[in-house]
Design a protein around this motif. Structure first.
Motif, PDB file in Angstrom:
ATOM      1  N   LEU A 127       0.831  -1.211   0.000  1.00 25.02           N
ATOM      2  CA  LEU A 127       0.000   0.000   0.000  1.00 25.02           C
ATOM      3  C   LEU A 127       0.865   1.259   0.000  1.00 25.02           C
ATOM      4  N   SER A 128       1.889   1.267  -0.819  1.00 23.19           N
ATOM      5  CA  SER A 128       2.845   2.375  -0.809  1.00 23.19           C
ATOM      6  C   SER A 128       2.265   3.685  -1.316  1.00 23.19           C
ATOM      7  N   SER A 129       1.126   3.644  -2.034  1.00 24.11           N
ATOM      8  CA  SER A 129       0.515   4.871  -2.553  1.00 24.11           C
ATOM      9  C   SER A 129      -0.602   5.397  -1.662  1.00 24.11           C
ATOM     10  N   LEU A 130      -0.895   4.701  -0.576  1.00 21.77           N
ATOM     11  CA  LEU A 130      -2.041   5.067   0.268  1.00 21.77           C
ATOM     12  C   LEU A 130      -1.848   6.457   0.872  1.00 21.77           C
ATOM     13  N   GLN A 131      -2.917   7.275   0.803  1.00 17.19           N
ATOM     14  CA  GLN A 131      -2.888   8.624   1.348  1.00 17.19           C
ATOM     15  C   GLN A 131      -3.832   8.815   2.533  1.00 17.19           C
ATOM     16  N   GLU A 132      -4.875   7.992   2.608  1.00 13.48           N
ATOM     17  CA  GLU A 132      -5.847   8.130   3.701  1.00 13.48           C
ATOM     18  C   GLU A 132      -6.226   6.747   4.222  1.00 13.48           C
ATOM     19  N   LEU A 133      -6.099   6.553   5.538  1.00 13.66           N
ATOM     20  CA  LEU A 133      -6.401   5.274   6.173  1.00 13.66           C
ATOM     21  C   LEU A 133      -7.306   5.498   7.370  1.00 13.66           C
ATOM     22  N   GLN A 134      -8.464   4.841   7.344  1.00 12.08           N
ATOM     23  CA  GLN A 134      -9.418   4.934   8.448  1.00 12.08           C
ATOM     24  C   GLN A 134      -9.504   3.582   9.160  1.00 12.08           C
ATOM     25  N   LEU A 135      -9.044   3.573  10.409  1.00 14.53           N
ATOM     26  CA  LEU A 135      -9.087   2.386  11.259  1.00 14.53           C
ATOM     27  C   LEU A 135      -9.852   2.676  12.549  1.00 14.53           C
ATOM     28  N   ASP A 136     -10.627   3.736  12.549  1.00 11.98           N
ATOM     29  CA  ASP A 136     -11.361   4.123  13.744  1.00 11.98           C
ATOM     30  C   ASP A 136     -12.457   3.125  14.081  1.00 11.98           C
ATOM     31  N   HIS A 137     -12.848   3.121  15.353  1.00  7.38           N
ATOM     32  CA  HIS A 137     -13.912   2.259  15.860  1.00  7.38           C
ATOM     33  C   HIS A 137     -13.620   0.778  15.597  1.00  7.38           C
ATOM     34  N   ASN A 138     -12.402   0.358  15.989  1.00  7.16           N
ATOM     35  CA  ASN A 138     -12.041  -1.046  16.021  1.00  7.16           C
ATOM     36  C   ASN A 138     -11.667  -1.402  17.461  1.00  7.16           C
ATOM     37  N   LEU A 139     -10.904  -2.484  17.630  1.00  9.86           N
ATOM     38  CA  LEU A 139     -10.537  -2.947  18.973  1.00  9.86           C
ATOM     39  C   LEU A 139      -9.022  -3.018  19.139  1.00  9.86           C
ATOM     40  N   LEU A 140      -8.285  -2.203  18.387  1.00  9.28           N
ATOM     41  CA  LEU A 140      -6.830  -2.245  18.425  1.00  9.28           C
ATOM     42  C   LEU A 140      -6.308  -1.928  19.820  1.00  9.28           C
ATOM     43  N   LEU A 141      -5.301  -2.690  20.263  1.00  5.51           N
ATOM     44  CA  LEU A 141      -4.738  -2.544  21.606  1.00  5.51           C
ATOM     45  C   LEU A 141      -3.338  -1.939  21.601  1.00  5.51           C
ATOM     46  N   HIS A 142      -2.586  -2.161  20.515  1.00  9.54           N
ATOM     47  CA  HIS A 142      -1.173  -1.781  20.477  1.00  9.54           C
ATOM     48  C   HIS A 142      -0.761  -1.520  19.032  1.00  9.54           C
ATOM     49  N   LEU A 143       0.157  -0.574  18.842  1.00  6.84           N
ATOM     50  CA  LEU A 143       0.754  -0.318  17.535  1.00  6.84           C
ATOM     51  C   LEU A 143       2.231  -0.663  17.595  1.00  6.84           C
ATOM     52  N   ASP A 144       2.659  -1.590  16.732  1.00  4.52           N
ATOM     53  CA  ASP A 144       4.072  -1.965  16.723  1.00  4.52           C
ATOM     54  C   ASP A 144       4.841  -1.128  15.705  1.00  4.52           C
ATOM     55  N   SER A 145       6.099  -1.456  15.517  1.00  7.18           N
ATOM     56  CA  SER A 145       6.974  -0.682  14.638  1.00  7.18           C
ATOM     57  C   SER A 145       6.955  -1.156  13.194  1.00  7.18           C
ATOM     58  N   PHE A 146       6.142  -2.169  12.878  1.00  8.62           N
ATOM     59  CA  PHE A 146       6.206  -2.771  11.558  1.00  8.62           C
ATOM     60  C   PHE A 146       4.954  -2.572  10.707  1.00  8.62           C
ATOM     61  N   SER A 147       3.768  -2.636  11.312  1.00  7.57           N
ATOM     62  CA  SER A 147       2.533  -2.705  10.534  1.00  7.57           C
ATOM     63  C   SER A 147       2.271  -1.463   9.698  1.00  7.57           C
ATOM     64  N   LEU A 148       2.789  -0.295  10.102  1.00  4.94           N
ATOM     65  CA  LEU A 148       2.585   0.938   9.334  1.00  4.94           C
ATOM     66  C   LEU A 148       3.858   1.367   8.605  1.00  4.94           C
ATOM     67  N   GLY A 149       4.796   0.467   8.491  1.00  2.00           N
ATOM     68  CA  GLY A 149       6.147   0.810   8.055  1.00  2.00           C
ATOM     69  C   GLY A 149       6.334   1.257   6.630  1.00  2.00           C
ATOM     70  N   ASP A 150       5.393   0.968   5.727  1.00  3.65           N
ATOM     71  CA  ASP A 150       5.567   1.317   4.314  1.00  3.65           C
ATOM     72  C   ASP A 150       4.603   2.389   3.835  1.00  3.65           C
ATOM     73  N   PHE A 151       4.078   3.171   4.755  1.00  4.32           N
ATOM     74  CA  PHE A 151       3.120   4.220   4.399  1.00  4.32           C
ATOM     75  C   PHE A 151       3.820   5.565   4.201  1.00  4.32           C
ATOM     76  N   GLN A 152       4.793   5.611   3.306  1.00  2.00           N
ATOM     77  CA  GLN A 152       5.556   6.841   3.116  1.00  2.00           C
ATOM     78  C   GLN A 152       4.712   7.989   2.574  1.00  2.00           C
ATOM     79  N   ASN A 153       3.594   7.690   1.909  1.00  3.48           N
ATOM     80  CA  ASN A 153       2.769   8.734   1.298  1.00  3.48           C
ATOM     81  C   ASN A 153       1.490   9.028   2.080  1.00  3.48           C
ATOM     82  N   LEU A 154       1.326   8.396   3.233  1.00  3.60           N
ATOM     83  CA  LEU A 154       0.093   8.569   3.997  1.00  3.60           C
ATOM     84  C   LEU A 154      -0.001   9.994   4.554  1.00  3.60           C
ATOM     85  N   LYS A 155      -1.179  10.610   4.371  1.00  7.87           N
ATOM     86  CA  LYS A 155      -1.406  11.977   4.844  1.00  7.87           C
ATOM     87  C   LYS A 155      -2.426  12.051   5.977  1.00  7.87           C
ATOM     88  N   LYS A 156      -3.402  11.141   5.994  1.00  3.15           N
ATOM     89  CA  LYS A 156      -4.429  11.158   7.032  1.00  3.15           C
ATOM     90  C   LYS A 156      -4.566   9.769   7.644  1.00  3.15           C
TER      91      LYS A 156
END
Length: 338
Positions: A127-156
């Motif tokens: 998902l290297s071209s992704l600019q907007e990611l909505q993960l709101d209203h889930n049950l996430l407990l922790h953010l690690d150092s890897f899962s968002l690692g390739d979002f160089q173009n993410l703005k929101k």
């Protein structure tokens, strides 16, 4: 940010083509395909998995309001043209490895209002071209150092209304173009130094409705472009109050003093921040105390400084006294010798 992407088709006056050709494939049997704009509408069709026959030329795929519980490996293979993928309001609990493969040109992904507890480590790899990611209203407990690692173009990035308690220091390290980060409605209690070290482009940071009691000294220092900082919660039917459990001390006062003097930066309802600790400040508004919070520390530092100075002066006086005494002894001995 919008609650859901499921309303998008309601304002589009397009005539659907039922089960007709789009690109090189037929339209999925339960969906509506709009050939003139390459849109595929599979909203609220009772689907339990991603339909396998989505046309390769699809630009927008709407899977909102179905019964998906997981996204299987290579569910979107061949959909190179896809730019917007909407999967909110399902019951998605897991994303299998490579479930989002082939989506190198995707620009918006909506996974809000699901039941995700964690993100796979390869979540961002395709998902290297992704600019907007909505993960709101889930049950996430922790953010690690890897899962968002390739979002160089993410703005929101919207992570609001999860159950996030902790985040690795490197969780956002690759998100250097991020302009909006929403962490409202989680269970954070500390904003650590280094967490936002790469977010020089961040303009909006929303932290309301957490349990934040400590913002470390350099946590917000890299945010040179910040224009809005949200730190409060305003529950319906209640007076404005902070849901963050602020410890009102000199360090907190210094942090907010720096923040509020940044040009063009607005701190959301700073005047309504309420102290939780220490006990003598509990229930007081930070704005009414912030000029006093460093007085005790300043006084203590002044006492220490004066004490050190007196000790140094005492040492110098004693040294001078000893020098003169030694000189007198030397002269007396010399006269006796002569």
């Amino acid at each position: 940010m919008p609650v859901s992407g499921c309303t998008m088709f309601r304002v589009m006056p397009l005539l659907p083509l039922l089960n007709t050709g789009l690109g090189f494939q037929l339209c999925p049997s339960r969906c509506l395909c709009y050939e003139s704009s390459d849109l595929v509408d599979c909203r609220s069709r009772g689907l339990v998995r991603v339909p396998p026959s989505v046309p390769h030329g699809t630009w927008l795929l709407d899977l909102c309001g179905n019964k998906l519980t997981e996204v299987h490996t290579r569910s979107f293979v061949g959909l190179w043209s896809l730019r917007i993928l909407l999967m909110s309001n399902n019951s998605i609990q897991s994303l299998q490895p490579q479930s989002l493969a082939s989506l190198q040109f995707l620009e918006r992904l909506d996974l809000s209002f699901n039941q995700l507890r964690w993100l796979p480590q390869d979540f961002s790899q395709s998902l290297s071209s992704l600019q907007e990611l909505q993960l709101d209203h889930n049950l996430l407990l922790h953010l690690d150092s890897f899962s968002l690692g390739d979002f160089q173009n993410l703005k929101k990035l919207d992570l609001s209304h999860n159950r996030i308690r902790t985040m690795d220091v490197g969780a956002f390290s690759s998100l250097s173009r991020l302009s909006l980060l929403n962490l409202e409605g989680n269970r954070l209690n500390v904003l650590t130094d280094g967490l936002l070290s790469r977010q020089q482009s961040l303009e909006v940071l929303l932290l309301s409705h957490n349990n934040i009691s400590l913002i470390e000294t350099e946590a917000l220092a890299p945010l040179r472009s910040l224009t809005l900082l949200g730190v409060l919660g305003q529950p319906a039917g209640a007076h404005q109050m902070s849901f963050n459990r602020w410890t009102c001390d000199c360090e907190l006062q210094r942090n907010f003093a720096k923040i509020r003097h940044v040009r063009h930066l607005h701190v959301d309802d700073y005047k309504d921040i309420i102290c939780h600790a220490p006990a003598q400040q509990a229930g007081s508004f930070l704005a009414s105390l912030d000029s006093q919070l460093c007085i005790a520390e300043t006084a203590s530092m002044l006492v220490i400084t004066i004490t050190v100075m007196l000790a140094v002066i005492g040492t110098l006086v004693k040294a001078e006294y000893n020098r003169k005494k030694n000189m007198q002894t030397y002269l007396a001995n010399k006269l006796n010798f002569d």
